[in-house]
Design a protein around this motif. Structure first.
Motif, PDB file in Angstrom:
ATOM      1  N   GLN A  23       0.833  -1.205   0.000  1.00  0.00           N
ATOM      2  CA  GLN A  23       0.000   0.000   0.000  1.00  0.00           C
ATOM      3  C   GLN A  23       0.867   1.254   0.000  1.00  0.00           C
ATOM      4  N   VAL A  24       1.960   1.247   0.750  1.00  0.00           N
ATOM      5  CA  VAL A  24       2.857   2.400   0.800  1.00  0.00           C
ATOM      6  C   VAL A  24       3.483   2.638  -0.581  1.00  0.00           C
ATOM      7  N   ILE A  25       3.953   1.574  -1.227  1.00  0.00           N
ATOM      8  CA  ILE A  25       4.546   1.702  -2.563  1.00  0.00           C
ATOM      9  C   ILE A  25       3.494   2.141  -3.577  1.00  0.00           C
ATOM     10  N   ALA A  26       2.283   1.593  -3.498  1.00  0.00           N
ATOM     11  CA  ALA A  26       1.217   1.987  -4.421  1.00  0.00           C
ATOM     12  C   ALA A  26       0.865   3.465  -4.248  1.00  0.00           C
ATOM     13  N   ASP A  27       0.792   3.932  -3.005  1.00  0.00           N
ATOM     14  CA  ASP A  27       0.503   5.351  -2.756  1.00  0.00           C
ATOM     15  C   ASP A  27       1.621   6.234  -3.306  1.00  0.00           C
ATOM     16  N   ARG A  28       2.862   5.813  -3.100  1.00  0.00           N
ATOM     17  CA  ARG A  28       4.010   6.570  -3.613  1.00  0.00           C
ATOM     18  C   ARG A  28       3.945   6.680  -5.130  1.00  0.00           C
ATOM     19  N   LEU A  29       3.697   5.558  -5.803  1.00  0.00           N
ATOM     20  CA  LEU A  29       3.625   5.564  -7.266  1.00  0.00           C
ATOM     21  C   LEU A  29       2.467   6.424  -7.769  1.00  0.00           C
ATOM     22  N   ALA A  30       1.331   6.374  -7.081  1.00  0.00           N
ATOM     23  CA  ALA A  30       0.189   7.193  -7.490  1.00  0.00           C
ATOM     24  C   ALA A  30       0.511   8.682  -7.353  1.00  0.00           C
ATOM     25  N   ARG A  31       1.138   9.075  -6.230  1.00  0.00           N
ATOM     26  CA  ARG A  31       1.518  10.481  -6.033  1.00  0.00           C
ATOM     27  C   ARG A  31       2.494  10.940  -7.104  1.00  0.00           C
ATOM     28  N   ARG A  32       3.487  10.122  -7.366  1.00  0.00           N
ATOM     29  CA  ARG A  32       4.519  10.514  -8.324  1.00  0.00           C
ATOM     30  C   ARG A  32       4.010  10.524  -9.753  1.00  0.00           C
ATOM     31  N   LEU A  33       3.130   9.606 -10.083  1.00  0.00           N
ATOM     32  CA  LEU A  33       2.537   9.610 -11.420  1.00  0.00           C
ATOM     33  C   LEU A  33       1.665  10.846 -11.603  1.00  0.00           C
ATOM     34  N   GLU A  34       0.918  11.208 -10.567  1.00  0.00           N
ATOM     35  CA  GLU A  34       0.101  12.424 -10.633  1.00  0.00           C
ATOM     36  C   GLU A  34       0.988  13.656 -10.836  1.00  0.00           C
ATOM     37  N   ASP A  35       2.107  13.723 -10.100  1.00  0.00           N
ATOM     38  CA  ASP A  35       3.054  14.831 -10.275  1.00  0.00           C
ATOM     39  C   ASP A  35       3.618  14.845 -11.688  1.00  0.00           C
ATOM     40  N   GLN A  36       3.966  13.678 -12.204  1.00  0.00           N
ATOM     41  CA  GLN A  36       4.532  13.572 -13.550  1.00  0.00           C
ATOM     42  C   GLN A  36       3.540  14.076 -14.586  1.00  0.00           C
ATOM     43  N   LEU A  37       2.304  13.666 -14.465  1.00  0.00           N
ATOM     44  CA  LEU A  37       1.290  14.074 -15.437  1.00  0.00           C
ATOM     45  C   LEU A  37       1.012  15.575 -15.343  1.00  0.00           C
ATOM     46  N   ARG A  38       1.056  16.120 -14.128  1.00  0.00           N
ATOM     47  CA  ARG A  38       0.796  17.548 -13.938  1.00  0.00           C
ATOM     48  C   ARG A  38       1.956  18.397 -14.433  1.00  0.00           C
ATOM     49  N   ARG A  39       3.184  17.955 -14.204  1.00  0.00           N
ATOM     50  CA  ARG A  39       4.364  18.774 -14.519  1.00  0.00           C
ATOM     51  C   ARG A  39       5.009  18.457 -15.858  1.00  0.00           C
ATOM     52  N   GLY A  40       5.151  17.182 -16.168  1.00  0.00           N
ATOM     53  CA  GLY A  40       5.940  16.823 -17.338  1.00  0.00           C
ATOM     54  C   GLY A  40       5.208  16.088 -18.434  1.00  0.00           C
ATOM     55  N   GLY A  41       3.942  15.845 -18.263  1.00  0.00           N
ATOM     56  CA  GLY A  41       3.196  15.125 -19.286  1.00  0.00           C
ATOM     57  C   GLY A  41       3.252  13.626 -19.064  1.00  0.00           C
ATOM     58  N   PRO A  42       2.775  12.874 -20.025  1.00  0.00           N
ATOM     59  CA  PRO A  42       2.709  11.421 -19.867  1.00  0.00           C
ATOM     60  C   PRO A  42       4.093  10.781 -19.818  1.00  0.00           C
ATOM     61  N   VAL A  43       4.149   9.613 -19.205  1.00  0.00           N
ATOM     62  CA  VAL A  43       5.391   8.859 -19.110  1.00  0.00           C
ATOM     63  C   VAL A  43       5.663   8.208 -20.456  1.00  0.00           C
ATOM     64  N   LYS A  44       6.870   8.434 -20.982  1.00  0.00           N
ATOM     65  CA  LYS A  44       7.219   7.875 -22.294  1.00  0.00           C
ATOM     66  C   LYS A  44       7.894   6.512 -22.177  1.00  0.00           C
ATOM     67  N   ASP A  45       8.712   6.340 -21.135  1.00  0.00           N
ATOM     68  CA  ASP A  45       9.411   5.071 -20.912  1.00  0.00           C
ATOM     69  C   ASP A  45       9.032   4.581 -19.521  1.00  0.00           C
ATOM     70  N   SER A  46       8.069   3.685 -19.442  1.00  0.00           N
ATOM     71  CA  SER A  46       7.525   3.288 -18.145  1.00  0.00           C
ATOM     72  C   SER A  46       8.556   2.598 -17.253  1.00  0.00           C
ATOM     73  N   VAL A  47       9.385   1.748 -17.800  1.00  0.00           N
ATOM     74  CA  VAL A  47      10.396   1.058 -16.990  1.00  0.00           C
ATOM     75  C   VAL A  47      11.426   2.058 -16.477  1.00  0.00           C
ATOM     76  N   GLY A  48      11.903   2.933 -17.347  1.00  0.00           N
ATOM     77  CA  GLY A  48      12.862   3.955 -16.925  1.00  0.00           C
ATOM     78  C   GLY A  48      12.277   4.883 -15.883  1.00  0.00           C
ATOM     79  N   TRP A  49      11.010   5.253 -16.050  1.00  0.00           N
ATOM     80  CA  TRP A  49      10.359   6.123 -15.083  1.00  0.00           C
ATOM     81  C   TRP A  49      10.224   5.434 -13.730  1.00  0.00           C
ATOM     82  N   LEU A  50       9.818   4.162 -13.754  1.00  0.00           N
ATOM     83  CA  LEU A  50       9.685   3.423 -12.493  1.00  0.00           C
ATOM     84  C   LEU A  50      11.019   3.323 -11.757  1.00  0.00           C
ATOM     85  N   ILE A  51      12.078   2.973 -12.474  1.00  0.00           N
ATOM     86  CA  ILE A  51      13.386   2.802 -11.843  1.00  0.00           C
ATOM     87  C   ILE A  51      13.982   4.138 -11.413  1.00  0.00           C
TER      88      ILE A  51
END
Length: 170
Positions: A23-51
């Motif tokens: 749950q902690v990791i899922a919440d972290r990923l949700a927060r960071r994905l929301e930040d990414q979409l708000r600031r930088g647009g969609p994720v282009k390389d999902s594996v690179g973004w995750l790592i």
């Protein structure tokens, strides 16, 4: 990818326990994905973004429990980060007030530029003082020598990815 995920799961489970880690990791990923979409647009390389951005813990204050200004074990706001933010805000207000006093007839743009420059200079001086307090005025290659580095020789494998500091900082 599997190694990075496993390492982060192990790290976080050490703080929150095996039950809450997903749950902690899922919440972290949700927060960071929301930040990414708000600031930088969609994720282009999902594996690179995750790592690179999604999984790693971001310790803003150096507290091992801090992740994005929140404590991993309780989910509360990190008190050290709050203190740093309040200190930074107070410093900015003090510098802005001093600039306003010193430049009463300057335009808003000129005052803002002067404020930013003074904050930058103060931050650089603070960083230099902090570096000097930690390292002292010594040859920074000494750290590398203790770990097997000698001028003219290749770095040992354990140091190969590191950057050795030089006296050019002083």
């Amino acid at each position: 990818m599997e190694a990075a995920t496993g390492a982060e799961l192990a790290t976080v489970s050490g703080f929150v326990g095996r039950v809450d880690v997903l749950q902690v990791i899922a919440d972290r990923l949700a927060r960071r994905l929301e930040d990414q979409l708000r600031r930088g647009g969609p994720v282009k390389d999902s594996v690179g973004w995750l790592i690179g951005k999604g999984l790693p813990q971001r310790q803003e204050c150096g507290d091992k429990l801090c992740d994005d200004r929140m404590l991993l074990d309780s989910g509360r706001d990190c008190p050290r980060c709050e203190g740093r933010q309040a200190s930074s805000r107070a410093r900015r207000l003090a510098v802005a007030a001093a600039v306003d006093t010193a430049m009463p007839y300057a335009s808003e743009t000129e005052r803002r530029t002067a404020t930013e420059q003074q904050l930058h200079d103060a931050g650089a001086a603070h960083t230099a003082a902090d570096t000097g307090a930690r390292w002292g005025p010594r040859d920074h290659f000494a750290c590398g020598r203790r770990n097997g580095y000698r001028p003219g020789r290749r770095l040992p494998r354990r140091l190969a990815g590191r950057r050795l500091l030089t006296n050019s900082l002083y």
